[in-house]
Design an enzyme around this catalytic site. Sequence first.
Site, short mmCIF file in Angstrom:
data_model
loop_
_atom_site.label_atom_id
_atom_site.label_comp_id
_atom_site.label_asym_id
_atom_site.label_seq_id
_atom_site.Cartn_x
_atom_site.Cartn_y
_atom_site.Cartn_z
N ASP A 222 0.86 -1.19 0.00
CA ASP A 222 0.00 0.00 0.00
C ASP A 222 0.89 1.24 0.00
O ASP A 222 2.01 1.17 -0.49
CB ASP A 222 -0.96 -0.05 1.21
CG ASP A 222 -2.24 0.75 0.97
OD1 ASP A 222 -2.18 1.82 0.36
OD2 ASP A 222 -3.31 0.30 1.41
N HIS B 219 2.14 1.92 -3.25
CA HIS B 219 1.25 2.90 -3.90
C HIS B 219 1.81 4.31 -3.86
O HIS B 219 1.09 5.26 -4.12
CB HIS B 219 -0.14 2.85 -3.26
CG HIS B 219 -0.82 1.53 -3.42
ND1 HIS B 219 -2.08 1.26 -2.92
CD2 HIS B 219 -0.42 0.38 -4.04
CE1 HIS B 219 -2.41 0.01 -3.21
NE2 HIS B 219 -1.43 -0.54 -3.88
#
Length: 396
Positions: free
Chosen positions: A220, A243
């Site tokens: 993430d 991310h």
Amino acid sequence: MPSSRVLLFLMFLGFAVVTKVQGGIKIFDVTKYGAIGDGRIDNTKAFLRAWNDACKWDGNSGVLIPRGTFLLGTITFTGPCKKSTAFQIKGVIRAPSNLKRMTNPDQWIGFRYVDRLLVNGRGTVDGQGDSAWSFNSCAEDPNCPSLPISMVFNFVTNSRISGITSVNSKNAHISLYGCHKVSIDNIKITAPYQSPNTDGIKIGDSKGIKITHSSIGTGDDCIALLSGSTNINVTDVTCGPGHGISVGSLGRYANERNVHGLAVRNCTFRGTTNGVRIKTWASPQANVASGFTFENIFMSNVENPIVIDQMYCPHGSCNQKITSNVQIKDVTYRNIWGTSTTKVAVNFQCSKTFPCENIVLQDIYLVHNGRDGAATSSCNFVDGDSYGTQKPPSCL
Ligand SMILES: *[C@@H]1O[C@H](CO)[C@@H](O)[C@H](O)[C@H]1NC(C)=O
Ligand SMILES: *[C@@H]1O[C@H](CO)[C@@H](O)[C@H](O)[C@H]1NC(C)=O
């Protein structure tokens, strides 16, 4: 002996063998409190007793976790302590893989109300996330059961986290909430790219936070800046997989506070889905996100290197008629170069009702690493200027 005398005797024994001065600080070794680094015995009570003695020691103190693998359940180390307190991790601290053995669904290791905390050592904090990740894929859903964040720092001030490695957290790796003047340096965070919600460092309601010389690769965000964060510097950080570095998401909940002042400098992104991103939900919650600098950044095969997304809706169940009420302004992107794996290397999708203001692009050189044409930029509801090199051509 009556139990109180046994306790007294043990405490005496504790003082006799546990404390040892090292560089002016008194060391409280968890193994002297009964902790065993065999990877199987639960050491929660021993760790807590060592912390409590270190914390109340009238001088600078340190809890030492020596080499070995120490299984540890849910635990909170609470201050205030008398003087500065170190938490020296030389070995491995391992979470139970079975969630039923963790008593708090939100956090594993917590530090609360500690001033002058130093978490250091070359050791590892192992969240044993692989057993839990299958439950976590629903985590954007409010009804989803929560999973413990590996290390949670709440109201920690004038402190430093240095040198440690955090691997495979069940949820985020490190969270700072209500913290002031915390510096994080030379740490390493890793989890597989497909592990859900394993953010590297989440920061909320905190100010004066510095993150330097670190590498973060997870499933993430490498770093996420949430509501109420101000004066945050990120320098010399390598991010990927993951991310990217995100401001937000913002605007999802009521009573969120403004986010102001983030500088990301001299960083590298490798193979991330986003580079530097600001994301807000299309929702009525009002808020201001301002004063961001993204400078001297190398992007290697990043899907979306520069992004502002004010229609953030990861699971596609949002009302398309609502616009974001988060005002984004004063954002500078300077000297950012490298490769994008999608065509739209610079993508500003701002709010129709609160267009982005004073967005500046200076010396951007991003090449599309694909066959369907040169990199492009896309602007909607954004006001700003561009200077110097602009590849792709600026849409401002
Ligand atoms: C962040 O960097 C700026 C200079 O760009 C400096 O003024 C500020 O004090 C720094 N903040 C922290 C927390 O390091
Ligand atoms: C970033 O790198 C440049 C060039 O090496 C250096 O001059 C500058 O001081 C660095 N910035 C920060 C904030 O460390």
